[in-house]
Scaffold this motif. Structure first.
Motif, mmCIF file in Angstrom:
data_model
loop_
_atom_site.group_PDB
_atom_site.id
_atom_site.type_symbol
_atom_site.label_atom_id
_atom_site.label_comp_id
_atom_site.label_asym_id
_atom_site.label_seq_id
_atom_site.Cartn_x
_atom_site.Cartn_y
_atom_site.Cartn_z
ATOM 1 N N VAL A 1 0.858 -1.187 0.000
ATOM 2 C CA VAL A 1 0.000 0.000 0.000
ATOM 3 C C VAL A 1 0.894 1.237 0.000
ATOM 4 O O VAL A 1 1.903 1.271 0.708
ATOM 5 N N VAL A 2 0.531 2.226 -0.778
ATOM 6 C CA VAL A 2 1.230 3.511 -0.753
ATOM 7 C C VAL A 2 0.252 4.579 -0.283
ATOM 8 O O VAL A 2 -0.829 4.749 -0.850
ATOM 9 N N ALA A 3 0.645 5.285 0.769
ATOM 10 C CA ALA A 3 -0.151 6.385 1.316
ATOM 11 C C ALA A 3 0.476 7.705 0.875
ATOM 12 O O ALA A 3 1.692 7.893 0.996
ATOM 13 N N PHE A 4 -0.335 8.594 0.367
ATOM 14 C CA PHE A 4 0.142 9.894 -0.089
ATOM 15 C C PHE A 4 -0.312 10.990 0.866
ATOM 16 O O PHE A 4 -1.488 11.054 1.247
ATOM 17 N N ASP A 5 0.627 11.846 1.243
ATOM 18 C CA ASP A 5 0.248 13.103 1.872
ATOM 19 C C ASP A 5 -0.615 13.879 0.874
ATOM 20 O O ASP A 5 -0.539 13.640 -0.337
ATOM 21 N N VAL A 6 -1.423 14.808 1.375
ATOM 22 C CA VAL A 6 -2.406 15.472 0.509
ATOM 23 C C VAL A 6 -2.006 16.908 0.153
ATOM 24 O O VAL A 6 -1.731 17.209 -1.015
ATOM 25 N N ASN A 7 -1.999 17.810 1.130
ATOM 26 C CA ASN A 7 -1.748 19.222 0.842
ATOM 27 C C ASN A 7 -0.327 19.427 0.323
ATOM 28 O O ASN A 7 0.640 19.055 0.980
ATOM 29 N N GLU A 8 -0.199 19.990 -0.835
ATOM 30 C CA GLU A 8 1.030 20.243 -1.572
ATOM 31 C C GLU A 8 1.549 18.990 -2.278
ATOM 32 O O GLU A 8 1.902 19.033 -3.434
ATOM 33 N N THR A 9 1.584 17.845 -1.593
ATOM 34 C CA THR A 9 2.094 16.633 -2.237
ATOM 35 C C THR A 9 1.209 16.234 -3.414
ATOM 36 O O THR A 9 1.697 16.036 -4.530
ATOM 37 N N LEU A 10 -0.100 16.088 -3.169
ATOM 38 C CA LEU A 10 -1.037 15.729 -4.239
ATOM 39 C C LEU A 10 -1.793 16.933 -4.776
ATOM 40 O O LEU A 10 -1.998 17.054 -5.983
ATOM 41 N N LEU A 11 -2.258 17.786 -3.867
ATOM 42 C CA LEU A 11 -3.154 18.879 -4.262
ATOM 43 C C LEU A 11 -2.434 20.226 -4.279
ATOM 44 O O LEU A 11 -1.696 20.557 -3.342
ATOM 45 N N ASP A 12 -2.685 20.981 -5.316
ATOM 46 C CA ASP A 12 -2.113 22.316 -5.488
ATOM 47 C C ASP A 12 -2.874 23.318 -4.622
ATOM 48 O O ASP A 12 -4.110 23.407 -4.717
ATOM 49 N N LEU A 13 -2.161 24.073 -3.802
ATOM 50 C CA LEU A 13 -2.799 25.034 -2.900
ATOM 51 C C LEU A 13 -3.121 26.365 -3.581
ATOM 52 O O LEU A 13 -3.483 27.332 -2.911
ATOM 53 N N VAL B 1 -0.593 -2.198 -6.748
ATOM 54 C CA VAL B 1 -0.348 -1.594 -5.434
ATOM 55 C C VAL B 1 -1.549 -0.754 -5.034
ATOM 56 O O VAL B 1 -2.055 0.047 -5.833
ATOM 57 N N ARG B 2 -2.018 -0.942 -3.809
ATOM 58 C CA ARG B 2 -3.158 -0.171 -3.310
ATOM 59 C C ARG B 2 -2.718 1.262 -2.981
ATOM 60 O O ARG B 2 -1.592 1.494 -2.513
ATOM 61 N N VAL B 3 -3.610 2.216 -3.191
ATOM 62 C CA VAL B 3 -3.310 3.631 -2.973
ATOM 63 C C VAL B 3 -4.313 4.225 -1.993
ATOM 64 O O VAL B 3 -5.527 4.027 -2.133
ATOM 65 N N VAL B 4 -3.801 4.947 -0.983
ATOM 66 C CA VAL B 4 -4.650 5.686 -0.047
ATOM 67 C C VAL B 4 -4.056 7.074 0.130
ATOM 68 O O VAL B 4 -2.925 7.338 -0.279
ATOM 69 N N THR B 5 -4.818 7.973 0.728
ATOM 70 C CA THR B 5 -4.262 9.252 1.149
ATOM 71 C C THR B 5 -4.235 9.284 2.670
ATOM 72 O O THR B 5 -5.057 8.654 3.337
ATOM 73 N N LEU B 6 -3.273 10.025 3.207
ATOM 74 C CA LEU B 6 -3.114 10.135 4.661
ATOM 75 C C LEU B 6 -2.780 11.578 5.008
ATOM 76 O O LEU B 6 -1.724 12.094 4.648
ATOM 77 N N THR B 7 -3.699 12.229 5.688
ATOM 78 C CA THR B 7 -3.546 13.641 6.011
ATOM 79 C C THR B 7 -3.973 13.899 7.446
ATOM 80 O O THR B 7 -4.702 13.111 8.042
ATOM 81 N N HIS B 8 -3.478 15.004 8.008
ATOM 82 C CA HIS B 8 -4.062 15.501 9.257
ATOM 83 C C HIS B 8 -4.957 16.690 8.935
ATOM 84 O O HIS B 8 -5.415 17.390 9.824
ATOM 85 N N GLY B 9 -5.196 16.890 7.652
ATOM 86 C CA GLY B 9 -6.081 17.955 7.223
ATOM 87 C C GLY B 9 -7.542 17.614 7.441
ATOM 88 O O GLY B 9 -7.889 16.507 7.863
ATOM 89 N N SER B 10 -8.379 18.570 7.149
ATOM 90 C CA SER B 10 -9.808 18.413 7.406
ATOM 91 C C SER B 10 -10.408 17.327 6.520
ATOM 92 O O SER B 10 -10.114 17.255 5.325
#
Length: 223
Positions: free
Chosen positions: A8-20, A107-116
Motif C-alpha cells: 500500500v502507498v499512502a500519499f500526503d495530501v496538501n502540496e504533495t497531491l493537491l495544489d494550494l 499496489v493499493r493507494v490511499v491518502t493520509l492527512t491531518h487535514g480536514s
C-alpha cells in the motif's frame, strides 16, 4: 531491515497531491500578498504540532484560522472564506499518471492527512482520480497530527498491512521522517522544499519528482 516493495502507498495530501493555488488566490482576492501562503501554512503546522505535542489537540481548520489571525488582519468571515478554498483544490498535473502507475502494478493507494476530512476527497474528485484511491484517511479520526508515530501505525492498521509494507510519499521532509520512525518505507520528492533535511533519518527514497518516487518504490525488492 532493507526497504521492500510496498503493498500500500499512502500519499500526503496538501502540496504533495493537491495544489494550494486556490487558497493563495483567496488570500490575494482579500488584499493579501501573493507570497503570504507559505508562511501561513507553516504557522498552521506549527500550531497543530505544538497543540498535539502538549496534549491540546486541535483541528487543521482551527489551526489554519489561528495562523491567519496571527499573520493578517482578516476578520472571521474572511478567514472562513479563505479556509473554504481548501475544498476547491485540484491535483498537480503529475498526480494522475503516478497513481495509475501504482494501481496498474497492483499496489493499493490511499491518502493520509491531518487535514480536514473531505478536502482530499473533493480534490481527487475534481481531478478525476478518485477511482484510483482506495480510501482517504484523516488523522482527525484519532485526534492526532502527523508526524506522530500513532498516525502512521493507525493507517497501517486501517489498511490491514504491516507498517513495513506501507509506504508514505510526501513532499514534506518532516512527514517522511515521521513515517520512517514508525517503521514505514518513505519517499520524498521536492515541491515547495528544495532538499530533504539532513537532520532527519535518511529517507528510503529521495527522488527528483513524483514519478521518480513511484518508480523507485515499485523497483524495491518484493521479498
Amino acid at each position: 531491515m532493507s526497504a521492500r516493495r510496498p503493498q500500500v502507498v499512502a500519499f500526503d495530501v496538501n502540496e504533495t497531491l493537491l495544489d494550494l493555488g486556490p487558497v493563495r488566490a483567496a488570500l490575494v482576492e482579500l488584499g493579501q500578498p501573493a507570497d503570504l501562503l507559505p508562511a501561513v501554512f507553516a504557522r498552521t503546522l506549527l500550531t497543530g504540532f505544538a497543540a498535539a505535542a502538549t496534549g491540546t489537540w486541535c483541528r487543521f481548520r482551527d489551526a489554519f484560522d489561528a495562523a491567519l489571525a496571527q499573520a493578517t488582519d482578516l476578520g472571521g468571515d474572511e478567514r472562513s472564506q479563505v479556509a473554504g478554498a481548501f475544498l476547491e483544490l485540484a491535483p498537480h498535473p503529475d498526480v494522475e499518471p503516478a497513481l495509475r502507475r501504482l494501481v496498474g502494478a497492483g499496489v493499493r493507494v490511499v491518502t493520509l492527512t491531518h487535514g480536514s476530512p473531505g478536502v482530499a476527497e473533493a480534490g481527487l474528485e475534481r481531478g478525476g482520480v478518485a477511482p484510483l484511491v482506495e480510501r482517504s484517511l484523516s488523522s482527525e479520526v484519532i485526534r492526532a497530527w502527523k508526524p506522530s508515530r500513532e498516525v502512521y501505525l493507525w493507517a497501517a492498521g486501517v489498511c490491514d498491512v504491516e507498517p513495513s509494507r506501507l509506504a508514505l510519499v510526501a513532499s514534506h521532509g518532516w512527514d517522511v521522517h515521521g513515517a520512517l520512525r514508525a517503521g514505514l518505507t518513505a519517499a520524498w520528492f521536492p515541491r515547495a522544499e528544495r532538499a530533504y533535511p539532513a537532520v532527519y533519518d535518511p529517507a528510503a527514497i529521495v527522488a527528483g519528482d513524483l514519478a521518480g518516487a513511484v518508480d523507485a518504490l515499485l523497483a524495491l525488492p518484493a521479498g
